[in-house]
Scaffold this motif. Structure first.
Motif, PDB file in Angstrom:
ATOM      1  N   ARG B  98     -63.915  37.912  31.422  1.00  0.00           N
ATOM      2  CA  ARG B  98     -65.113  38.673  31.110  1.00  0.00           C
ATOM      3  C   ARG B  98     -66.361  38.053  31.734  1.00  0.00           C
ATOM      4  O   ARG B  98     -67.279  38.753  32.137  1.00  0.00           O
ATOM      5  CB  ARG B  98     -65.278  38.792  29.579  1.00  0.00           C
ATOM      6  N   PHE B 199     -61.031  44.237  25.958  1.00  0.00           N
ATOM      7  CA  PHE B 199     -59.801  43.822  26.618  1.00  0.00           C
ATOM      8  C   PHE B 199     -59.210  42.605  25.945  1.00  0.00           C
ATOM      9  O   PHE B 199     -59.908  41.650  25.622  1.00  0.00           O
ATOM     10  CB  PHE B 199     -60.064  43.501  28.098  1.00  0.00           C
ATOM     11  N   GLU B 200     -57.888  42.651  25.754  1.00  0.00           N
ATOM     12  CA  GLU B 200     -57.231  41.489  25.177  1.00  0.00           C
ATOM     13  C   GLU B 200     -56.345  40.776  26.186  1.00  0.00           C
ATOM     14  O   GLU B 200     -56.317  39.566  26.264  1.00  0.00           O
ATOM     15  CB  GLU B 200     -56.390  41.898  23.960  1.00  0.00           C
ATOM     16  N   ARG B 201     -55.595  41.554  26.947  1.00  0.00           N
ATOM     17  CA  ARG B 201     -54.697  40.924  27.918  1.00  0.00           C
ATOM     18  C   ARG B 201     -54.353  41.912  29.024  1.00  0.00           C
ATOM     19  O   ARG B 201     -54.532  43.131  28.887  1.00  0.00           O
ATOM     20  CB  ARG B 201     -53.403  40.444  27.235  1.00  0.00           C
ATOM     21  N   TYR B 202     -53.869  41.343  30.124  1.00  0.00           N
ATOM     22  CA  TYR B 202     -53.417  42.133  31.262  1.00  0.00           C
ATOM     23  C   TYR B 202     -51.979  41.745  31.569  1.00  0.00           C
ATOM     24  O   TYR B 202     -51.589  40.595  31.371  1.00  0.00           O
ATOM     25  CB  TYR B 202     -54.267  41.851  32.500  1.00  0.00           C
TER      26      TYR B 202
END
Lengths: 263, 263
Positions: B98, B199-202
């Motif tokens: 971020r 967003f938490e993860r990709y």
DNA sequence: GAGTGGTCTAGACCACCAC
DNA sequence: TGGTGGTCTAGACCACTCT
């Protein structure tokens, strides 16, 4: 006699596009459109010469183009065939998690069994070398420092899919089973932990290119298959690089999956 | 007259190895041994015919082999040259963190600036489509459900290096700048967060293959350069897939770097 | 205009495969 | 044995680049 019905159009000799490319285009459309499926035979050179009214070298150039693109594979004496796409294996980003070592299996074997594939290792070679600069900068060893090198080849269901060479500082490897062909339960990672190094993190650097001739031979790659080159560096809790593994993987046999936190 | 001194040996016509392969071997050794460096010109076809006493098609096959291996590039009317290796760009695994969005830059632009490269985006196309099964299973949308598709091409120092298509559920994209060419500061990821999705993860799924003709054209790839295909799925704190990005990257322009915790 | 690679022809002989 | 692709020859004309 064979399926020539896939070739609907004729050649436009007035076109700017070379005749051999127009022929390649038609064959490509047949493949991509599904009229010719994986494993099916293309029309023979003689049939293509007859159909299009061109010289042999012209149809050979067309076929060469498809081979370069990885769409077709020639088999001497049999014909040219639409390439079969082998099933790819997904490698999850937790494949080196400690729990996978608990039951005494090395990473590759554990992964393979998870998808029901039989796996083997051969061509194991242990030696001591001065590593290349690429490896040295990751291991942080001196310019003439010797390290232990372990190379091996992995097979899945009898087919070679991966070449790997691990580099381990002599201070960690000497006097352990890392120097032997059979490293014991859990593989070299378990032996490194036996030496008091607890893994904290791994860094994987992934690139892609065409294989060298030697790699293509060892992996039985057909022309047009790229490889992954994956260099993994393992760090312990002190931030020391305890192993660097240089891996060449058949590009058509793997899918690498990574999970990234968004932090 | 040119550097023919690189060709020391003659051909062995009694060898099992085809003549054109022997010629290719010698040229390859000259390249890999550093006697011919990137950008340097190979002997012309006429010179090779003269030197080895063979027909033109034979030397052309030798050169074709080097081109297929990605070692040489032909330029019509000028000659055949040893391929220059473009500098690869390292993509760190925190590239979507971020903090990189804080100053209003989208990921690609921020990364490029970090290594001093000038970057651009072109061929932006926004539409609504029913995605392919590959995308659909990741976005978890229905079989006929429409999503917003944003495709674009990225350039580094004026050269195209990456094609990307993002897929975003209509519920997130509609009524936002995601539907416009210019998505505003921070790119689409910032707009998705504006909509209340943190967003938490990709998850990134990486594969490699040779490019399609269309991809080769859009990325100006010379024959013998593979591509990465990277499919990234972004999840928010609720575990919802809020974006899937399907990317084709020039294989000679990137090195993907991932950090994995050992947990 | 001279030199380069791109395309194409019309043959030849060989090695491999299936029947 | 006949069909397949692999290799090689000896020409031809063309398009492009450099000067």
């Amino acid at each position: 006699m064979v399926n020539e019905g896939i070739l609907v159009n004729q050649i436009d000799p007035t076109s700017d596009r070379a005749v051999f490319r127009q022929i390649a285009d038609q064959l490509r459309q047949a493949i991509e459109g599904g009229r010719l499926r994986g494993g099916e035979k293309l029309p023979s050179e003689a049939e293509l010469m007859e159909h299009y009214g061109v010289a042999r070298m012209t149809v050979r150039q067309a076929i060469q183009e498809l081979r370069n693109e990885g769409l077709a594979v020639a088999e001497h004496g049999r014909g040219v065939f639409v390439r079969r796409r082998p099933p790819v294996k997904r490698l999850a980003s937790d494949r080196f998690a400690r729990r996978h070592r608990k039951d005494g299996k090395a990473a590759f074997l554990a992964e393979s069994e998870a998808v029901g594939a039989k796996s083997d290792v051969d061509r194991i070679l242990v030696s001591e070398v001065v590593p290349s600069p690429e490896i040295r900068e990751r291991l942080r060893t001196g310019p003439d420092e010797v390290v232990v090198s372990r190379s091996r080849r992995y097979l899945r269901d009898g087919h070679p899919v991966e070449l790997a060479t691990s580099y381990i500082p002599v201070g960690i490897a000497h006097g352990t089973k890392i120097m032997e062909s059979n490293t014991g339960p859990g593989g070299i990672y378990a032996r490194i932990e036996d030496q008091g190094h607890t893994f904290e993190r791994y860094v994987e650097d992934v690139s892609t290119r065409l294989p060298t001739r030697e790699e293509a031979k060892l992996l039985s790659l057909t022309s047009g298959t790229p490889v992954f080159r994956l260099i993994r560096t393992a760090y312990d809790l002190d931030g020391m690089a305890v192993e660097v593994c240089d891996t060449i993987m058949a590009g058509d046999a793997f899918l690498l999956s990574y999970e990234l936190p968004a932090h």
